[in-house]
Write an enzyme that holds these catalytic residues in place. Structure first.
Site, mmCIF file in Angstrom:
data_model
loop_
_atom_site.group_PDB
_atom_site.id
_atom_site.type_symbol
_atom_site.label_atom_id
_atom_site.label_comp_id
_atom_site.label_asym_id
_atom_site.label_seq_id
_atom_site.Cartn_x
_atom_site.Cartn_y
_atom_site.Cartn_z
ATOM 1 N N GLU A 131 42.327 56.247 66.654
ATOM 2 C CA GLU A 131 42.122 55.011 67.307
ATOM 3 C C GLU A 131 40.449 54.986 66.626
ATOM 4 O OE1 GLU A 131 42.033 55.742 71.706
ATOM 5 O OE2 GLU A 131 44.561 54.827 71.807
ATOM 6 N N VAL A 132 40.935 54.538 65.123
ATOM 7 C CA VAL A 132 39.075 54.619 64.561
ATOM 8 C C VAL A 132 38.806 53.319 64.118
ATOM 9 C CG1 VAL A 132 37.390 55.499 62.142
ATOM 10 C CG2 VAL A 132 39.744 57.048 63.194
#
EC number: 3.2.1.52
Length: 486
Positions: free
Chosen positions: A149-150
């Site tokens: 979840e960058v």
């Protein structure tokens, strides 16, 4: 006849960014984890790790000391649980980037989620974090470096300029940082293999993944916590990753913390179904494609979110899920085994959880949280919104004006006092049960989120009732005037 598990490694995830348990409680639950079928732990320390030097400001108020970390590792060895530490190194860096000292390393200046991969100081920061963690975990075979979840990657000003160059892309930006972090682990800590969450890799074209060199550096963890997991899609993804050159793959399921940011009770049936589907994935894909499975137990969705299910409340779900993995499903005999381990008479998987007390560590917390979560708010709602005396004679209109028929006090006050007394008593019992397991800030936060709003509504009702009763002379109707002549 139950079939043997296809997962050689079965790790329980401890998410310490919320409600971190005291070491004394871990000493009680580690043997249970082992008995239920776990043989490893994924420990996500976040701000509970005793960082030193310029990283010391990352420590939470009740962060474990180095000796406590050493004790946790000793306790894990005693229960034959192999430890894999996890440190976030790209996304979910809120616990680092919220600090003014590191805010300049954000990808987007306003948001503390993601590290700016263009800054040399960013890489130096995560290298220092990794080195300190591995200094206290000298014998580990794997280190999980996060990378899930960058969010907002590519939206920083430096990234926008970099992406304008023809050969550059979001995927290349992601892979280059992953490669840099993994290379540091492999060169500075020989024998330690990096794991990464796989979500940032899923949509990258196969040829680009292969050419990046990342498949030779890391082992992806394919995560999916749904009760509607796409088995064929996962089998296809496993094949894609293998063709790219990844040597080993892992799965990640969930036993709690995956069905709502403010969820208080785990929906056990959902989590069992998730594990049954992962068993189907393991059975449908290439043999031994998955090295192991991590049973995640998220405690917050991110550093700033509320607490979800507490660890003791999630243990019945964990028992059902681990036993499902060990025995190849959750047949009746497996359910009975899980119930025996927990000391419960019935594990009601179709409901949220069983309300019955058990004999497992923290079973008193489980029972009290279940009662409070299922009945506190609803009992207060019933009194305030469905009791005919309250809705008919002490409505919000009456309460604002402190108007009440004296006889209605006798109908409302005793029931409200009784309800408040009952819940205050249960909450006091819960506080006593929580104190040996959790630090004071966790207890304060859980009660303030899950208990105090309902108790406050009751107390406000009683206060308004008392003030209305004290008014003299009592009005004869809500339309009672001020006594002034026209």
């Amino acid at each position: 006849m139950s079939s043997p598990t296809p997962f050689k490694m079965r790790l329980v995830h401890l998410d310490l960014k919320g409600a971190p348990p005291k070491v004394s409680y871990l000493s009680e639950v580690f043997p249970l984890f082992h008995a239920l079928g776990a043989n490893g732990l994924l420990i996500e320390y976040e701000d509970m790790f005793p960082y030193e030097g310029h990283l010391r400001l990352l420590r939470a108020k009740h962060a474990y000391s180095p000796s406590e970390v050493t004790e946790i590792l000793r306790l894990a060895r005693l229960s034959e649980l192999e430890v894999i530490p996890l440190v976030q190194t790209f996304g979910h860096m809120e616990f680092v980037l919220k600090h003014a000292a590191f805010a300049h390393l954000r990808e987007v200046a306003l948001f503390p989620n993601t590290l700016n991969p263009h800054e040399a100081e960013s890489l130096a920061l995560v290298q220092a974090m990794i080195d300190q963690i591995l200094e206290l975990h000298r014998d580990v075979r794997w280190l999980h470096i996060g990378c899930d979840e960058v969010y907002y990657l590519g939206e920083g000003e430096t990234s926008k300029q970099w992406l304008q160059q023809e050969q550059n892309s979001h995927a290349k930006l992601c892979l280059s940082h992953m490669q840099a972090v993994a290379s540091h682990v492999l060169t500075q800590h020989p024998g330690v293999t990096p794991l990464v969450w796989d979500d940032m890799l899923r949509d990258i074209p196969q040829e680009q993944l292969k050419a990046s060199g990342v498949p030779q550096l890391v082992e992806p963890v394919l995560w999916d916590y749904g009760a509607d997991l796409d088995v064929h899609g996962k089998v296809f993804l496993i094949g894609k990753y293998q063709e790219c050159g990844f040597q080993r793959l892992w799965a990640a399921s969930a036993f709690k913390g995956a069905t709502g940011a403010s969820q208080a009770l785990p929906p056990v049936e959902h989590h069992i179904r998730n594990h049954e589907l992962w068993l189907q994935v393991a059975g449908s894909g290439p043999k031994d494609a998955l090295q192991g499975i991590i049973l995640t137990g998220w405690q917050r969705y991110d550093h700033f979110s509320v607490l979800c299910e507490l660890l003791p409340v999630g243990i019945p779900s964990l028992a059902a899920c681990l036993q499902s993995l060990v025995h190849g499903g959750f047949a009746e005999d497996v359910r009975l085994r899980a119930e025996r381990f927990l000391g419960v008479s019935s594990l009601e998987i179709a409901d949220t959880v069983s309300e019955g007390a058990g004999s497992f560590p923290g079973s008193d917390i489980h029972a009290l949280v279940t009662q409070i979560s299922l009945h506190l708010r609803s009992s207060v709602d019933t009194l305030l919104e469905r009791n005919r005396y309250v809705t008919g004679w002490f409505s919000p209109y009456h309460r604002r004006r402190k108007l009440v028929h004296p006889v209605m006090i006798q109908h409302i006050q005793p029931e409200a006092l009784s309800l408040l007394s009952r819940w205050n008593n249960l909450v006091q019992q819960l506080e006593v049960a929580l104190q040996p397991v959790f630090y004071p800030d966790t207890i304060e936060e859980w009660l303030e989120e899950n208990v105090l709003p309902s108790l406050q509504r009751l107390q406000d009702l009683l206060q308004d009732l008392g003030e209305a009763a004290a008014r003299q002379p009592p009005p004869t109707s809500p339309g009672w005037d001020t006594g002034q002549n026209p």
